[in-house]
Scaffold this active site. Structure first.
Site, PDB file in Angstrom:
ATOM      1  N   ARG A  39       0.839  -1.199   0.000  1.00 50.10           N
ATOM      2  CA  ARG A  39       0.000   0.000   0.000  1.00 50.10           C
ATOM      3  C   ARG A  39       0.872   1.246   0.000  1.00 50.10           C
ATOM      4  O   ARG A  39       1.825   1.357   0.777  1.00 50.10           O
ATOM      5  CB  ARG A  39      -0.934   0.013   1.215  1.00 50.10           C
ATOM      6  N   GLU A  73      -7.048  -0.881  15.287  1.00 46.42           N
ATOM      7  CA  GLU A  73      -7.613  -1.849  14.346  1.00 46.42           C
ATOM      8  C   GLU A  73      -6.599  -2.929  13.985  1.00 46.42           C
ATOM      9  O   GLU A  73      -5.449  -2.636  13.661  1.00 46.42           O
ATOM     10  CB  GLU A  73      -8.065  -1.138  13.074  1.00 46.42           C
ATOM     11  N   SER A 120     -10.602  -6.033   9.834  1.00 47.61           N
ATOM     12  CA  SER A 120     -11.820  -5.409   9.356  1.00 47.61           C
ATOM     13  C   SER A 120     -12.558  -6.444   8.527  1.00 47.61           C
ATOM     14  O   SER A 120     -12.008  -6.971   7.554  1.00 47.61           O
ATOM     15  CB  SER A 120     -11.493  -4.172   8.506  1.00 47.61           C
TER      16      SER A 120
END
Length: 424
Positions: free
Chosen positions: A261, A348, A351
């Site tokens: 990413r 997090e 997800s």
């Protein structure tokens, strides 16, 4: 991708869904474009039918020596032939504009998704485990893990910021986590292991919704391929342009892969440590289901991810994301947030999203029941089971000791060859 028929049939419902996503009404403008496209399509069909009819009439007129009628019909056919390419081009241009507009719009939230514009609107629905009470001040992993084999300086010299080198037992612990997760998901949860490509074509990323909207978050190769941001892309696209036998559903697929990413929108965020990297490992979960079973599958998938955290003894909370904080393709999302003592907050780590038929429409993935003539779009779901790097962070911080060592969770000791502790 949205169904244009649903927009025509329930424009108010569509605009209400967009409003929950923080977007302005668009149903009327989209419907107007579609009405114009359909009108041109009808005109084109009429022109084609009349051309065929007139062409046949020309032969009949010539057979009866009616040259005047034949000439008139020939002129009409010539005019139709001249007009039809213009209609085809206009129809194609409108269709492309409609598709481009729809492709840029996010999925609409499910009815039970809470209202909210950002993460402040998320709702905690469950919590597991109690944060450990330390008899010393717990540290951030970025401060003590370099002595255990987490090397940011070498990575920066080789690749720049947001990369890491893992050495020795630190590298082994990272590998152990990935293998443990993969084994649990395949042997305990019924997922089929897949080793997918790490580079994909543009249409694959369009299918899962990363393109065209999020191109800047991706790495693009010189031969027009893309490095996957998550194995969701490869796994979900395994059913693209297929009609699946409904009896074979659900399909449950998992992969442990590198993910890439660009983090273009994360400048200045989580610049220290492993939380936000350009390259990281993740165990991905993907399910392909019927529309009737996707909601139950969503709960099952989330529980599969939770089971990893519980086995590792890592405290976490389960959050139901609000409409404004969900990902682009989701109708409903649960985030699992693990407790990080070094940051004294939940972060997090997984997800899990139900995308309904949103991705299936973009991919052309359908299913047919036994004996049925028609088909319908499948539902797709994806989740992290888990992000390996962030789980490594959670283990390091939750199992750290005052002397800088880290205890290995019991379930990982066999994967570590019996090693029970990382020592500086």
């Amino acid at each position: 991708m949205h169904d244009i028929r649903l927009i025509r049939d329930d424009p108010d419902g569509f605009d209400t869904g967009l409003a929950r996503r923080g977007l302005a009404p668009m149903a009327a403008s989209i419907a107007a474009l579609d009405e114009r496209r359909r009108a041109i399509g009808h005109e084109l069909q009429g022109a084609q039918a009349r051309r065929n009819e007139a062409s046949k009439a020309i032969g009949a007129a010539k057979a009866r020596k009616d040259e005047a009628t034949a000439a008139s019909l020939m002129a009409e056919v010539a005019a139709l032939k001249e007009r039809m390419p213009t209609l085809e081009a206009e129809e194609g241009k409108l269709a492309a504009h409609i598709d481009e507009t729809l492709a840029a719009l996010p999925n609409l939230p499910a009815a039970d998704v809470p209202e909210g514009a950002d993460e402040d609107g998320n709702v905690e629905v469950a919590r597991w485990g109690e944060p450990r009470q330390f008899d010393f001040a717990p540290r951030d992993h970025a401060d003590f893990a370099p002595a255990l084999g987490l090397d940011f300086e070498s990575a920066a010299a080789i690749s720049g910021a947001r990369f890491a080198v893992l050495k020795g037992r630190m590298a082994r612990l990272n590998r152990a986590l990935g293998q443990f997760m993969l084994d649990r998901q395949t042997e305990g949860q019924g997922y089929t292991e897949v080793a997918p490509p790490l580079m994909v074509r543009s249409d694959a990323l369009f299918g899962t919704g990363q393109l065209p909207k999020f191109a800047e978050d991706l790495f693009h190769t010189t031969d027009d391929r893309w490095l996957i941001p998550t194995a969701e892309v490869s796994l979900t696209n395994l059913v693209r342009e297929q009609i699946l036998d409904e009896a074979t559903l659900p399909l449950r697929l998992t992969a442990l892969t590198q993910c890439f990413r660009a983090e273009a929108g994360a400048a200045g965020r989580d610049t220290r440590g492993l939380i936000r990297q350009h390259q990281f490992e993740k165990v991905e979960l993907v399910s392909i289901t019927t529309p009737e079973t996707s909601e139950a599958e969503h709960e099952r998938m989330t529980a599969a991810a939770e089971a990893i955290l519980q086995a590792l003894g890592l405290p976490y909370r389960k959050m139901l994301l609000c409409a404004g904080d969900m990902g682009f393709g989701a109708i409903k999302t649960y985030d699992l947030e693990v407790w990080l003592p070094g940051q004294t907050k939940y972060r997090e780590i997984s997800s899990c999203s139900n995308c309904g038929d949103f991705q299936a429409r973009r991919m052309g993935a359908r299913t047919r029941a036994a004996g049925a003539k028609g088909t319908r779009f499948v539902h797709t779901l994806n989740g992290s089971g888990l992000a390996v790097g962030r789980t490594l962070v959670a283990v390091l911080e939750n199992y750290q000791e005052a002397d800088g060592s880290v205890r290995i969770p019991d379930v990982l000791v066999p994967y570590m060859g019996g090693i029970e502790r990382l020592v500086p």
